[in-house]
Scaffold this active site. Sequence first.
Site, PDB file in Angstrom:
ATOM      1  N   LYS A 116       0.925  -1.182   0.109  1.00  0.00           N
ATOM      2  CA  LYS A 116      -0.139  -0.105   0.215  1.00  0.00           C
ATOM      3  C   LYS A 116       1.112   1.255   0.049  1.00  0.00           C
ATOM      4  CE  LYS A 116      -4.191  -1.781   2.252  1.00  0.00           C
ATOM      5  NZ  LYS A 116      -3.748  -3.122   2.309  1.00  0.00           N
ATOM      6  N   GLU A 200      -2.884   6.752   8.278  1.00  0.00           N
ATOM      7  CA  GLU A 200      -3.616   7.789   7.468  1.00  0.00           C
ATOM      8  C   GLU A 200      -4.569   8.600   8.389  1.00  0.00           C
ATOM      9  OE1 GLU A 200      -3.644   5.990   2.906  1.00  0.00           O
ATOM     10  OE2 GLU A 200      -5.532   5.496   4.248  1.00  0.00           O
ATOM     11  N   HIS A 235     -13.864  -3.051   9.568  1.00  0.00           N
ATOM     12  CA  HIS A 235     -13.298  -2.525   8.339  1.00  0.00           C
ATOM     13  C   HIS A 235     -13.256  -3.437   7.303  1.00  0.00           C
ATOM     14  CE1 HIS A 235     -11.616   0.392  10.861  1.00  0.00           C
ATOM     15  NE2 HIS A 235     -11.018  -0.428  11.701  1.00  0.00           N
ATOM     16  N   ARG A 291      -6.550  -8.426  -8.143  1.00  0.00           N
ATOM     17  CA  ARG A 291      -7.529  -9.792  -8.127  1.00  0.00           C
ATOM     18  C   ARG A 291      -8.783  -9.586  -8.387  1.00  0.00           C
ATOM     19  NH1 ARG A 291      -9.834  -9.080  -3.097  1.00  0.00           N
ATOM     20  NH2 ARG A 291      -8.744  -8.019  -1.517  1.00  0.00           N
TER      21      ARG A 291
END
Length: 664
Positions: A116, A200, A235, A291
């Site tokens: 990421k 973040e 999440h 994917r």
Amino acid sequence: MFDAVLIANRGEIACRITRTARRFGIRSVAVYSEADAHAAHVAMADAAFCIGPAPARESYLDGARIIEAAHRAGASAIHPGYGFLSENADFAEACAAAGIVFIGPPAAAIRAMGSKSAAKALMEQAGVPLVPGYHGAEQDSAFLADEAGRIGYPVLIKASAGGGGKGMRIVTSADEFAMALDLAKGEARAAFGDDRVLIERYLTRPRHIEIQVFADTFGNVVSLFERDCSIQRRHQKIVEEAPAPFMTDARRRAMGEAACAAARAIGYVGAGTVEFIAEGDDFHFMEMNTRLQVEHPVTEAITGQDLVEWQFLVAAGEALPLTQERIPLRGHAVEVRIYAEDPARDFAPSIGTIRHLRVPFEDAHIRLDSGVREGDAIPIHYDPMIAKLIAWDEDRAGALRHLRRALAAFEIDGVQTNLDLLRRIAALPAFSEAELDTGFIARHAEALMPSAEAASDAVLAAGVHLWLRAVPVAPAFADVDPYSPWSRCDAWRLNGDGYQDVIVDDGIAKHRLRAYPLDDRRFRLALANQSIDVAVDETAPNDVLRVAIGGDVTRLSARRFGESIVVFDEGRRHALSIVDPYRAVSEASASSGRVTTVMPGRVVELAVIPGDTVAEGDLLVVVEAMKVQFRIVAPRAGKIAAVHCAAGELVEEGAELVTFDDTP
């Protein structure tokens, strides 16, 4: 096209890939762990190979064994599904080295988006807007804490190497950061073998919007439009829909172009999803999943395309079946994920055997993707998803009507599920009005997870009917005097009406009832404050009962399991137990000095040893269940007398882990 494809996955996605392979005339090859020997995906495939013990690291994550199985089966391609090895660049390269086609993107593209942090750096260079945060390589705990302070709380810690909600924690203050970082790193290590994280700013009312992209080896890249995946727990998405409500043509075009540009930038091939987080008029790049996604069926529903078919075609070297302008967008689709979990216990996974399963009828409006059958076990080692239910119609209101109808027809017993939560979401006015963001469940928690309600009169009547039907009618002393009234085991009384007393426990209250049988299907039931006449019609198939009380008829289904009777009312499960008033009641209860597990799992960390003194809230044990880590803390201050588990040990639900010393 390929003659045989090995599917390196399990559960519903393996079954779903097999269906498309069968339509193409491709021989499907399943792999399975020892825990999945009798799983649905194994039974469905044309051939199957065992690849190791139950833990995923020794089976579904063992690339060498999977490639060996492909060679043994004569499979020229491997489809990884999602999860497990689907985004493993090393595995993609190993397939190529073995002369096997990996049905997915090139290894270089996986690596470009596999981290990421690296992906965000790449997108930043390309001018794609990012959420403010730290995406670098430095992983020192103190440094990360400083970065969190610079960004400003609340912040979101995310595993750099994967997704699916694993290794993700919201942190609201500096005091919570160290513990949340440890848990996030532990989950990331367990799920992806990589504990690197990024940080973040946590947006408070964001929507999760993702774009389905597809690319071929000829340089063609298209968008198959967007999905709104904002309703999440831990999440991880549980409700997804396409197209996104309130999406304008201009926004759809802008996000689609940005997603296609991201795919072109890394030389992408195959199916991929570019995920954005949107708040107000702004949208920010989050990550790219290299994917097929769990929620791909809603995209298939609105476009009329089979994305697994597209994957087969592209992997075989063919061009994309459609150009951008020819991809249709018709109607609206909503998908809900049905999990074996208990929403009342913070969505803790539920392990067990599915002893009753009834699914809605599939038609033009309803699709069901599942990898379990009645009698199958939900094992501890894998994700607890049971099925995906997809509803489609010409507009969103129609899709929601079909979704509510299908959820009312869904019945599961043997494990706890999130079905009631999904039904309440589907019925909530805020959902109908598409007031969506990632905090939806927490904001509507009171309406979505209310206190349990006692069983209705119709449910109690259905339970009593099954109980009466099971009362023995064979003469107790038939060999002595079969004609004696004392040989009868029914409700006969010498004087007055015959009756049977029964105590029914619905988990909330004990109902003391008296049933006066009238014939095989009718009885009078004396409740706490009234008497009702009940008639039960059992002529419908599949354990369906039509319970008539006065002029009101309720359609239920019910099954008996020993002294337990399970009744479903529009899919809502009521577990009734028959209480024997003469049975001795155990006085044993859980002592405050015993710390037990609330779910089965694997012990990944022991924080105490006998003799330690702890304060209330101190960490005792960390248990991992289905890739999620749970901290078990001290319920009170005290001294540890004994520890009954070891790191790496599997523990059952209710197992005693730690005992306190209660010596004065």
